[in-house]
Design a protein around this motif. Structure first.
Motif, PDB file in Angstrom:
ATOM      1  N   LYS A 108      36.611   6.098  32.539  1.00  0.00           N
ATOM      2  CA  LYS A 108      37.205   5.112  31.641  1.00  0.00           C
ATOM      3  C   LYS A 108      37.967   4.003  32.393  1.00  0.00           C
ATOM      4  O   LYS A 108      38.288   2.967  31.812  1.00  0.00           O
ATOM      5  CB  LYS A 108      38.119   5.782  30.634  1.00  0.00           C
ATOM      6  N   VAL A 109      38.235   4.228  33.660  1.00  0.00           N
ATOM      7  CA  VAL A 109      38.938   3.192  34.432  1.00  0.00           C
ATOM      8  C   VAL A 109      38.012   2.025  34.787  1.00  0.00           C
ATOM      9  O   VAL A 109      38.488   0.953  35.199  1.00  0.00           O
ATOM     10  CB  VAL A 109      39.534   3.800  35.723  1.00  0.00           C
ATOM     11  N   PHE A 110      36.721   2.231  34.641  1.00  0.00           N
ATOM     12  CA  PHE A 110      35.769   1.156  34.934  1.00  0.00           C
ATOM     13  C   PHE A 110      35.447   0.414  33.640  1.00  0.00           C
ATOM     14  O   PHE A 110      34.925   1.008  32.689  1.00  0.00           O
ATOM     15  CB  PHE A 110      34.486   1.711  35.557  1.00  0.00           C
ATOM     16  N   LYS A 111      35.753  -0.869  33.605  1.00  0.00           N
ATOM     17  CA  LYS A 111      35.518  -1.638  32.390  1.00  0.00           C
ATOM     18  C   LYS A 111      34.041  -1.673  32.028  1.00  0.00           C
ATOM     19  O   LYS A 111      33.677  -1.712  30.846  1.00  0.00           O
ATOM     20  CB  LYS A 111      36.043  -3.061  32.573  1.00  0.00           C
ATOM     21  N   THR A 170      30.686   3.365  26.921  1.00  0.00           N
ATOM     22  CA  THR A 170      29.735   4.449  27.194  1.00  0.00           C
ATOM     23  C   THR A 170      30.441   5.740  27.563  1.00  0.00           C
ATOM     24  O   THR A 170      30.052   6.825  27.130  1.00  0.00           O
ATOM     25  CB  THR A 170      28.776   4.040  28.331  1.00  0.00           C
ATOM     26  N   TRP A 171      31.506   5.614  28.367  1.00  0.00           N
ATOM     27  CA  TRP A 171      32.211   6.831  28.795  1.00  0.00           C
ATOM     28  C   TRP A 171      32.751   7.615  27.610  1.00  0.00           C
ATOM     29  O   TRP A 171      32.762   8.854  27.623  1.00  0.00           O
ATOM     30  CB  TRP A 171      33.360   6.460  29.753  1.00  0.00           C
ATOM     31  N   PHE A 172      33.191   6.864  26.593  1.00  0.00           N
ATOM     32  CA  PHE A 172      33.782   7.531  25.424  1.00  0.00           C
ATOM     33  C   PHE A 172      32.727   8.349  24.674  1.00  0.00           C
ATOM     34  O   PHE A 172      32.975   9.489  24.275  1.00  0.00           O
ATOM     35  CB  PHE A 172      34.403   6.489  24.503  1.00  0.00           C
TER      36      PHE A 172
END
Length: 293
Positions: free
Chosen positions: A232-235, A240-242
């Motif tokens: 989640k630290v990558f914008k 997608t991460w969520f």
């Protein structure tokens, strides 16, 4: 000289093989004083043997069950018929003949109806008419003799045999090693043949329970947490991460609940065996996952 020595070595080797082969114990070279049985079988586990004579018309079954390798008077020996005619579990409901070796050399023999897997083999009546029950303990072998009357039309049954430790004079639970777990079979009284279980449904359920929980708590749940923590630290990974995180966590919960269900079913089928701590931990894990972070 060399040729003579070679012939001598070969001769001794052949003689040794013959002696070893002839000394291997089977039911066919076992005899009993004043008793002759029509059929016998080398049982596949625990160095045990069963001799019997069966009259199908009357249901009269005379047996001699021999268990070798009993080197002390601190072990009990039992042979049983399961009238439920099931191999899984074969012990629950079995009608047992028990022998406990005594220091004076004359074993105590009695009958016991097994009601749970944690039985202490309490003495009591069994569901078959029984007579002539006795036992001997000689040369590290316990032999149980008895005559039972089986229901009309009986041609086969599930039988089980075991040995286990004593606490004083009280039988305790037997080992759960493979040889003890597999000391059961379906015996054809007329042909003398037997049928081994083709599969253990309880063992399959245990394996399924373990795999489901390993996938849930060992793979999916940690993977979901790692995704939430590091992606989640990558914008560029948003959102997608969520979705990946939610998919892993939801799948972990569903698989975990399935694992809990199989565990509860295993517990309900295991009469007389308690897994209180294991069960409590599993329920707490599912409830904690349901509440979320």
């Amino acid at each position: 000289m060399g040729s003579s020595m070679l012939r001598l070595v070969l001769g001794l080797s052949v003689l040794s093989c013959v002696l070893v082969t002839s000394s291997a114990q089977t039911c066919r070279n076992q005899t009993f004083s004043n008793r002759v049985f029509a059929t016998c079988r080398d049982l596949p586990q625990l160095t045990a043997y069963l001799h019997w004579t069966y009259d199908q018309a009357s249901g009269r079954l005379e047996i001699a069950f021999k268990h070798a390798g009993i080197t002390s008077t601190n072990r009990w020996v039992a042979w049983a018929i399961n009238p439920r005619n099931t191999l899984d579990p074969a012990m629950i409901g079995a009608q047992a003949l028990v022998a406990i070796p005594q220091s004076n050399g004359s074993p105590r023999a009695y009958a016991s109806s097994i009601t749970s897997t944690s039985t202490t083999l309490e003495e009591g009546a069994i569901s078959y008419p029984l007579s002539g029950l006795s036992a001997t303990f000689e040369n590290n072998e316990v032999t149980i003799f008895a005559t039972l009357t089986l229901p009309n039309g009986t041609t086969s049954f599930v039988h089980v045999w075991q040995d286990g430790p004593l606490s004083g004079t009280t039988p305790r639970e037997h080992s759960h090693e493979t040889s003890h777990q597999n000391s059961k079979e379906i015996l054809d009284l007329l042909s003398g043949s037997s049928t081994q279980p083709t599969g253990n449904s309880r063992q399959r359920r245990r394996n399924t329970h373990g795999v489901l929980n390993a996938v849930s708590w060992g793979i999916l749940m940690p993977t979901g947490a790692i995704i939430a923590r590091y992606l989640k630290v990558f914008k560029s990974a948003d959102p997608t991460w969520f979705y990946l995180h939610i998919t892993c966590q939801a799948s972990a919960y569903i698989v975990g609940v399935s694992g809990l269900g199989t565990g509860l079913k295993l517990g309900s089928d295991s009469e007389g065996v308690d897994y209180d701590t294991h069960r409590a931990l599993g329920v707490c894990a599912v409830l904690e996952a349901q509440q979320g972070p």
